[in-house]
Structures are given as structure tokens and as C-alpha cells.
Design a protein around this motif. Sequence first.
Motif, short mmCIF file in Angstrom:
data_model
loop_
_atom_site.label_atom_id
_atom_site.label_comp_id
_atom_site.label_asym_id
_atom_site.label_seq_id
_atom_site.Cartn_x
_atom_site.Cartn_y
_atom_site.Cartn_z
N GLU A 129 0.84 -1.21 0.00
CA GLU A 129 0.00 0.00 0.00
C GLU A 129 0.87 1.26 0.00
O GLU A 129 0.56 2.23 -0.70
CB GLU A 129 -0.93 0.01 1.22
CG GLU A 129 -2.08 -0.95 1.12
CD GLU A 129 -2.91 -1.01 2.39
OE1 GLU A 129 -4.14 -0.95 2.28
OE2 GLU A 129 -2.32 -1.12 3.50
N MET A 130 1.95 1.24 0.77
CA MET A 130 2.83 2.42 0.81
C MET A 130 3.58 2.57 -0.51
O MET A 130 3.77 3.69 -0.98
CB MET A 130 3.78 2.34 2.00
CG MET A 130 3.08 2.46 3.35
SD MET A 130 1.95 3.87 3.51
CE MET A 130 3.10 5.24 3.58
N GLY A 131 3.99 1.46 -1.12
CA GLY A 131 4.64 1.54 -2.42
C GLY A 131 3.71 2.09 -3.49
O GLY A 131 4.11 2.91 -4.33
N ALA A 132 2.46 1.64 -3.47
CA ALA A 132 1.48 2.15 -4.44
C ALA A 132 1.22 3.64 -4.19
O ALA A 132 1.15 4.43 -5.14
CB ALA A 132 0.18 1.35 -4.33
N ALA A 133 1.10 4.02 -2.93
CA ALA A 133 0.85 5.42 -2.59
C ALA A 133 2.01 6.30 -3.06
O ALA A 133 1.79 7.41 -3.55
CB ALA A 133 0.64 5.58 -1.09
#
Length: 182
Positions: free
Chosen positions: A99-103
Motif C-alpha cells: 500500500e505504501m509503495g502504491a501510494a
Amino acid sequence: MNTSRIPLVTPADTTGERQQLLGQIQQAFGATPNMFKAVANSTAALKSMWGSFGALGGGVIPAKLGEQIAVAIADRNNCEYCLAAHTALGRKAGASADEMGAAQAGQSADAKTAAALRFAVAVVNNRAQIDDADVAGLREAGYSDEEIVEMLAHVALNLFTNYINVAFQVPVDFPSVKLRAK
């Protein structure tokens, strides 16, 4: 090791209100991050930044979304410090590594989160020159006007912290995260 272009102020280096603020930050984080030490060169700037973190931390935007917005903006501004710090804070707020990588790329598998990230990225990329469709997209995703204004406050705070860390080359004291290739 990278050295800051501005002195890093520690509680031992100062007195009064500045020392009290740094003490609060130390207590909150268990350490005093270098970014705050750089900003501590100005008591007014430190009060402003720490107050904004506190106010937004108690706002209507969940911590996880605030951190996702922060990494998207950090990546746009090539701020390695904020990318590292907010990735760690996002993980503490319940976001997965994916999720943090996508964000960081301004994306999310969750449609509502994706709308918020598109808005934040549009504000940064377009220097706030957004149109009615940008705000309408947030409302259609289910965000209230309070949440929309608060998102913009998150963007503004993150721009300030990005600029501090990039301009003054503040040494990163969080686990490093690689910026996306531009």
C-alpha cells in the motif's frame, strides 16, 4: 554521511520554548528526528510545524491516508527524508508495504484512497491550479468538504517538510526508501 546545510539543534543546544518543543517531539517519537532539529533553528517554524502535525493528527483524515498522501508528495518532490519517514509512519498506521509503495506512485487499490491521492498529486503537480472536476472527484468518492480541506492542509504541511529536508539536505534518520525512477 550527508551533512545538513543548517545546524541540527538538539534540546541540549537550546533553552526555553524551543527546548520544550523538542522535548515533546522526543517524547512522541522516542527520538528527535533530524528534520525537527533542522526546523528548530526557528522557534516560530518549529511551533508551526509541530502544531500542524498535532492538529492534523487529530483531524478527520485517518493517519494511514495522511501517510499515503505524504509519500506521494515526497516522491514528487524527490524528498528522500520524508519518503523514508512517512513510509515508516504509514506502516505504523496500518498500511502494508504494498500500500505504501502504491501510494508513493500516487495509486491505491482502494478507490476512495486512489481519489485522495490523485487529488494530492494534482495539487502538487499543478501548483494548486486544479479545476472543478478535481474537487468533484473527491466528493464522488465520498469525501466531505471538511476532509477535502484537510487533505489540502496535509499537502501544504508536506510541501513545507519536503522543502526543509531537500533545501537543507537534512540527513535521513529513518530506514531508507528508494525514490521512484522519474
